[in-house]
Scaffold this active site. Structure first.
Site, PDB file in Angstrom:
ATOM      1  N   HIS A  94     -47.427  38.768   7.286  1.00 33.03           N
ATOM      2  CA  HIS A  94     -48.401  38.555   6.215  1.00 33.03           C
ATOM      3  C   HIS A  94     -49.547  39.567   6.290  1.00 33.03           C
ATOM      4  CE1 HIS A  94     -46.463  34.809   5.194  1.00 33.03           C
ATOM      5  NE2 HIS A  94     -46.683  34.305   6.394  1.00 33.03           N
ATOM      6  N   HIS A 122     -58.374  40.391  10.948  1.00 31.99           N
ATOM      7  CA  HIS A 122     -57.188  40.822  10.205  1.00 31.99           C
ATOM      8  C   HIS A 122     -57.625  41.382   8.857  1.00 31.99           C
ATOM      9  CE1 HIS A 122     -57.934  36.654   8.884  1.00 31.99           C
ATOM     10  NE2 HIS A 122     -57.618  37.153   7.698  1.00 31.99           N
ATOM     11  N   HIS A 124     -56.690  42.307   4.501  1.00 26.67           N
ATOM     12  CA  HIS A 124     -55.958  42.062   3.250  1.00 26.67           C
ATOM     13  C   HIS A 124     -56.075  43.347   2.436  1.00 26.67           C
ATOM     14  CE1 HIS A 124     -55.961  37.625   3.954  1.00 26.67           C
ATOM     15  NE2 HIS A 124     -57.098  37.912   4.578  1.00 26.67           N
ATOM     16  N   GLU A 134     -59.735  40.085  -1.107  1.00 30.63           N
ATOM     17  CA  GLU A 134     -59.582  38.689  -1.529  1.00 30.63           C
ATOM     18  C   GLU A 134     -60.786  38.274  -2.367  1.00 30.63           C
ATOM     19  OE1 GLU A 134     -58.167  36.250   1.959  1.00 30.63           O
ATOM     20  OE2 GLU A 134     -56.474  36.430   0.562  1.00 30.63           O
ATOM     21  N   HIS A 147     -61.461  40.415   7.651  1.00 28.53           N
ATOM     22  CA  HIS A 147     -61.948  39.087   8.018  1.00 28.53           C
ATOM     23  C   HIS A 147     -62.060  38.974   9.534  1.00 28.53           C
ATOM     24  CE1 HIS A 147     -60.372  37.295   3.988  1.00 28.53           C
ATOM     25  NE2 HIS A 147     -61.556  37.853   3.875  1.00 28.53           N
ATOM     26  N   THR A 233     -57.887  31.299   3.506  1.00 29.49           N
ATOM     27  CA  THR A 233     -57.261  31.827   2.277  1.00 29.49           C
ATOM     28  C   THR A 233     -55.737  31.865   2.394  1.00 29.49           C
ATOM     29  OG1 THR A 233     -57.403  34.120   3.021  1.00 29.49           O
ATOM     30  CG2 THR A 233     -59.294  33.246   1.793  1.00 29.49           C
TER      31      THR A 233
HETATM   32 ZN   LIG Z   1     -58.085  36.657   5.800  1.00 30.29          ZN
END
Ligand SMILES: [Zn+2]
Length: 316
Positions: A94, A122, A124, A134, A147, A233
């Site tokens: 992911h 991590h 996104h 996000e 994050h 999230t």
């Molecule tokens: Zn995150």
């Protein structure tokens, strides 16, 4: 007697395997960012994802945020001493997740309800520079968002804290802005490991990485941020997160962004199933307020110049 004992053992094994398979399916139903099992369907397997304090959100313009003087500057402990902590880099299919294996990284202040220990960070990101973050700021999307996940030390560990509504986790969010051909040297040691974590499930150790250098918090920038109450999230979407998004952004070159877009969501070597657009769409605010830690939208430097100008104009 021996046969009865053997049958009892077999029966126990069968019961154990049945219960562990039930547990496994209940704890991790497959979810994706695509159309099958994608964000709009998460609530079917993870009901909390359908509640009313979800993340991410579209942050309003700072003019429409409420200034909260209790949002004092943050204090970070241990972030600039890479020798004090070991990191583990994992491609979980992911995202790329960097876990703090040991050490004592702490975050406090910033109006947080307690002291928080750093567990992992991590990212996104998008398939191109038009999307990926996000959170949005006043409708603006960024190509990537970091994050930094911290857990409230009173709950003992990350997994226990993650489900504690309201104050279990404090996640610090940072937007990345594309900076053309200019690499961000603070990311180099991490990106050098990406070849080792190209496929889902691969993991490697990272030493000598300085989390503090990656964050745009030098020279007093840790005091300008936005705050609201929200959720994880990703499933199971626990509403346990005190969210902080910093005003200052992190620069990153196009080729560095490209390295994130080469990570794979499967474990087949050199497949074209890369991780991109691993962001959840924004969720409704449902009456929640977003607060800001500063009164003016102008920076401190601009304010002091303005004050100087006003003083001089009176004197002259
Ligand atoms: Zn995150």
């Amino acid at each position: 007697m021996y046969r009865i004992f053997t049958m009892a053992v077999i029966l126990q094994v069968i019961i154990f395997c049945f219960s562990c398979s039930v547990f496994a399916s209940a704890s991790e139903v497959a979810w994706t960012y695509g159309e099958t099992n994608g964000p709009t369907q998460w609530r079917n397997s993870y009901p909390i994802c359908g509640l009313t304090s979800q993340s991410p959100i579209n942050l309003p313009d700072t003019e429409d945020m409420i200034f909260d003087p209790s949002l004092k500057p943050f204090q970070f402990s241990g972030f600039i001493n890479p020798q004090d902590y070991k990191l583990k880099v994992l491609n979980n299919g992911h995202t790329v997740k960097v876990s703090v294996e040991e050490g004592n990284l702490m975050v406090e202040g910033g109006g947080l309800p307690g002291r928080y220990k750093t567990a992992q960070f991590h990212f996104h990101w998008g398939r191109d520079n038009t999307q990926g973050s996000e959170h949005l700021y006043s409708g603006t999307r960024y190509p990537m968002e970091l994050h930094v996940v911290n857990y409230n030390e009173k709950y003992g560990n990350l997994s226990n804290a993650a489900s504690q509504a309201g104050d279990g986790l404090a996640v610090l969010g940072f937007f990345f802005v594309p900076n053309g051909n200019t690499d961000n040297s603070a990311l180099t040691t991490l990106l050098n490991k990406f070849n080792d974590v190209k496929t889902k499930g691969s993991m490697t150790e990272l030493t000598g990485f300085n989390i503090g250098f990656m964050l745009p918090l030098s020279s007093g920038n840790a005091d300008r941020f936005y705050r609201y109450s929200g959720s994880l999230t990703t499933p199971p979407c626990f509403e346990s997160v005190v969210w902080t998004i910093f005003e200052n952004t992190i620069p990153i070159s196009d080729s560095q962004l490209g390295m994130f877009r080469m990570l794979q969501e499967d474990d087949t070597p050199n497949s074209d199933h890369v991780i991109v657009d691993n962001f959840r769409p924004v969720q409704a605010l449902n009456g929640r307020q977003v607060r800001k830690s500063f009164a003016s939208s102008a920076s401190g430097l601009q304010i002091s110049f303005l004050a100087l100008f006003l003083v001089l104009s009176r004197l002259l």
